[in-house]
Design a protein around this motif. Structure first.
Motif, PDB file in Angstrom:
ATOM      1  N   LYS A  15       0.864  -1.172   0.000  1.00  0.00           N
ATOM      2  CA  LYS A  15       0.000   0.000   0.000  1.00  0.00           C
ATOM      3  C   LYS A  15       0.902   1.224   0.000  1.00  0.00           C
ATOM      4  O   LYS A  15       1.834   1.320   0.786  1.00  0.00           O
ATOM      5  N   VAL A  16       0.587   2.106  -0.904  1.00  0.00           N
ATOM      6  CA  VAL A  16       1.347   3.336  -0.983  1.00  0.00           C
ATOM      7  C   VAL A  16       0.466   4.441  -0.422  1.00  0.00           C
ATOM      8  O   VAL A  16      -0.656   4.647  -0.884  1.00  0.00           O
ATOM      9  N   LEU A  17       0.969   5.091   0.568  1.00  0.00           N
ATOM     10  CA  LEU A  17       0.233   6.197   1.156  1.00  0.00           C
ATOM     11  C   LEU A  17       0.904   7.492   0.745  1.00  0.00           C
ATOM     12  O   LEU A  17       2.090   7.701   0.988  1.00  0.00           O
ATOM     13  N   ALA A  24      -1.540  15.849  -5.102  1.00  0.00           N
ATOM     14  CA  ALA A  24      -1.637  17.057  -5.930  1.00  0.00           C
ATOM     15  C   ALA A  24      -0.570  17.035  -7.025  1.00  0.00           C
ATOM     16  O   ALA A  24      -0.832  17.443  -8.165  1.00  0.00           O
ATOM     17  N   LYS A  25       0.642  16.535  -6.700  1.00  0.00           N
ATOM     18  CA  LYS A  25       1.705  16.439  -7.710  1.00  0.00           C
ATOM     19  C   LYS A  25       1.312  15.441  -8.796  1.00  0.00           C
ATOM     20  O   LYS A  25       1.528  15.684  -9.982  1.00  0.00           O
ATOM     21  N   VAL A  26       0.742  14.301  -8.383  1.00  0.00           N
ATOM     22  CA  VAL A  26       0.305  13.289  -9.349  1.00  0.00           C
ATOM     23  C   VAL A  26      -0.763  13.880 -10.256  1.00  0.00           C
ATOM     24  O   VAL A  26      -0.715  13.722 -11.480  1.00  0.00           O
ATOM     25  N   GLU A  27      -1.717  14.583  -9.671  1.00  0.00           N
ATOM     26  CA  GLU A  27      -2.783  15.190 -10.471  1.00  0.00           C
ATOM     27  C   GLU A  27      -2.243  16.291 -11.367  1.00  0.00           C
ATOM     28  O   GLU A  27      -2.749  16.497 -12.468  1.00  0.00           O
ATOM     29  N   SER A  28      -1.194  16.965 -10.930  1.00  0.00           N
ATOM     30  CA  SER A  28      -0.556  17.978 -11.766  1.00  0.00           C
ATOM     31  C   SER A  28       0.070  17.339 -13.007  1.00  0.00           C
ATOM     32  O   SER A  28      -0.015  17.879 -14.118  1.00  0.00           O
ATOM     33  N   PHE A  87      -0.275   6.595  -9.907  1.00  0.00           N
ATOM     34  CA  PHE A  87      -1.237   7.393 -10.670  1.00  0.00           C
ATOM     35  C   PHE A  87      -2.677   7.028 -10.322  1.00  0.00           C
ATOM     36  O   PHE A  87      -3.574   7.848 -10.444  1.00  0.00           O
ATOM     37  N   LEU A  88      -2.887   5.800  -9.895  1.00  0.00           N
ATOM     38  CA  LEU A  88      -4.232   5.372  -9.536  1.00  0.00           C
ATOM     39  C   LEU A  88      -4.765   6.079  -8.291  1.00  0.00           C
ATOM     40  O   LEU A  88      -5.959   6.017  -8.001  1.00  0.00           O
ATOM     41  N   LEU A  89      -3.900   6.765  -7.592  1.00  0.00           N
ATOM     42  CA  LEU A  89      -4.323   7.508  -6.408  1.00  0.00           C
ATOM     43  C   LEU A  89      -4.930   8.870  -6.761  1.00  0.00           C
ATOM     44  O   LEU A  89      -5.485   9.543  -5.900  1.00  0.00           O
ATOM     45  N   ALA A  90      -4.833   9.252  -8.004  1.00  0.00           N
ATOM     46  CA  ALA A  90      -5.449  10.511  -8.443  1.00  0.00           C
ATOM     47  C   ALA A  90      -6.967  10.344  -8.432  1.00  0.00           C
ATOM     48  O   ALA A  90      -7.499   9.227  -8.440  1.00  0.00           O
ATOM     49  N   SER A  91      -7.646  11.446  -8.461  1.00  0.00           N
ATOM     50  CA  SER A  91      -9.107  11.400  -8.393  1.00  0.00           C
ATOM     51  C   SER A  91      -9.698  10.793  -9.665  1.00  0.00           C
ATOM     52  O   SER A  91      -9.120  10.932 -10.749  1.00  0.00           O
ATOM     53  N   PRO A  92     -10.836  10.121  -9.552  1.00  0.00           N
ATOM     54  CA  PRO A  92     -11.511   9.566 -10.733  1.00  0.00           C
ATOM     55  C   PRO A  92     -11.838  10.653 -11.766  1.00  0.00           C
ATOM     56  O   PRO A  92     -11.824  10.394 -12.961  1.00  0.00           O
ATOM     57  N   LYS A  93     -12.102  11.848 -11.280  1.00  0.00           N
ATOM     58  CA  LYS A  93     -12.408  12.969 -12.193  1.00  0.00           C
ATOM     59  C   LYS A  93     -11.235  13.239 -13.135  1.00  0.00           C
ATOM     60  O   LYS A  93     -11.422  13.455 -14.330  1.00  0.00           O
ATOM     61  N   LYS A  94     -10.009  13.191 -12.599  1.00  0.00           N
ATOM     62  CA  LYS A  94      -8.815  13.429 -13.428  1.00  0.00           C
ATOM     63  C   LYS A  94      -8.677  12.339 -14.489  1.00  0.00           C
ATOM     64  O   LYS A  94      -8.367  12.620 -15.638  1.00  0.00           O
ATOM     65  N   PHE A  95      -8.898  11.100 -14.091  1.00  0.00           N
ATOM     66  CA  PHE A  95      -8.799  10.007 -15.058  1.00  0.00           C
ATOM     67  C   PHE A  95      -9.875  10.112 -16.132  1.00  0.00           C
ATOM     68  O   PHE A  95      -9.620   9.827 -17.293  1.00  0.00           O
TER      69      PHE A  95
END
Length: 166
Positions: A15-17, A24-28, A87-95
């Motif tokens: 598990k990556v926390l 926010a960096k991933v979503e960026s 990357f899967l930790l980003a919000s569903p909206k971003k995907f």
């Protein structure tokens, strides 16, 4: 001999926390991929618009920018493949945004491919027609008539016809 059941090693799930700042960096990074996709879409649509006329079109000005954006997109995809769990930790909206942007880009690129094939075919036909006209003109200039003299040359190449002369 009886087969001895093999013990399976228990698979540990990692598990990556990530902190909100990390997310926010991933979503960026995903936002940047969306921007690249949209920019590439705009260039592809402009290229398609130019090629759709069927006339020779200059697209050289678009190619360098397109090449750069494709490189950026490839970098993102490699990064995504290597670190998909993050990357899967980003919000569903971003995907969803990324997926919709890539779907529009895929459609435009498919159309672009077809337009490029049509433009290439049309250019080849133009070149073949011009070369045929040049050969016919050269053959007509060196021909002899039935009396042994140079034959009269037509005022236009036979394959082009008088209606296309400049």
């Amino acid at each position: 001999m009886s087969a001895k059941p093999q013990k399976r090693k228990s698979e540990k799930s990692v598990k990556v926390l990530l902190s909100p700042a990390d997310i926010a960096k991933v979503e960026s990074v995903i936002d940047n991929a969306i921007r690249v996709s949209e920019d590439l879409l705009a260039i592809t649509e402009e290229e398609n618009r130019r090629l759709a006329s069927g006339r020779p079109a200059t697209i050289d000005d678009l190619l360098e920018c397109k090449r750069k954006l494709v490189g950026e997109m490839e970098t993102f995809l490699k990064q995504f493949k290597a670190q998909s769990n993050i990357f899967l930790l980003a919000s569903p909206k971003k995907f969803t945004e990324l997926q919709m942007s890539n779907e529009r880009l895929t459609l435009a690129l498919s159309s672009n491919s077809q337009n490029l094939v049509r433009a290439l075919t049309a250019s080849r036909r133009r070149v073949e027609t011009i070369m045929r006209a040049i050969r016919e003109k050269q053959a007509a200039n060196t021909g002899y008539d039935s009396r042994g003299g140079y034959g009269a040359t037509p005022s236009h190449p036979v394959s082009v016809g008088p209606r296309y002369e400049a």
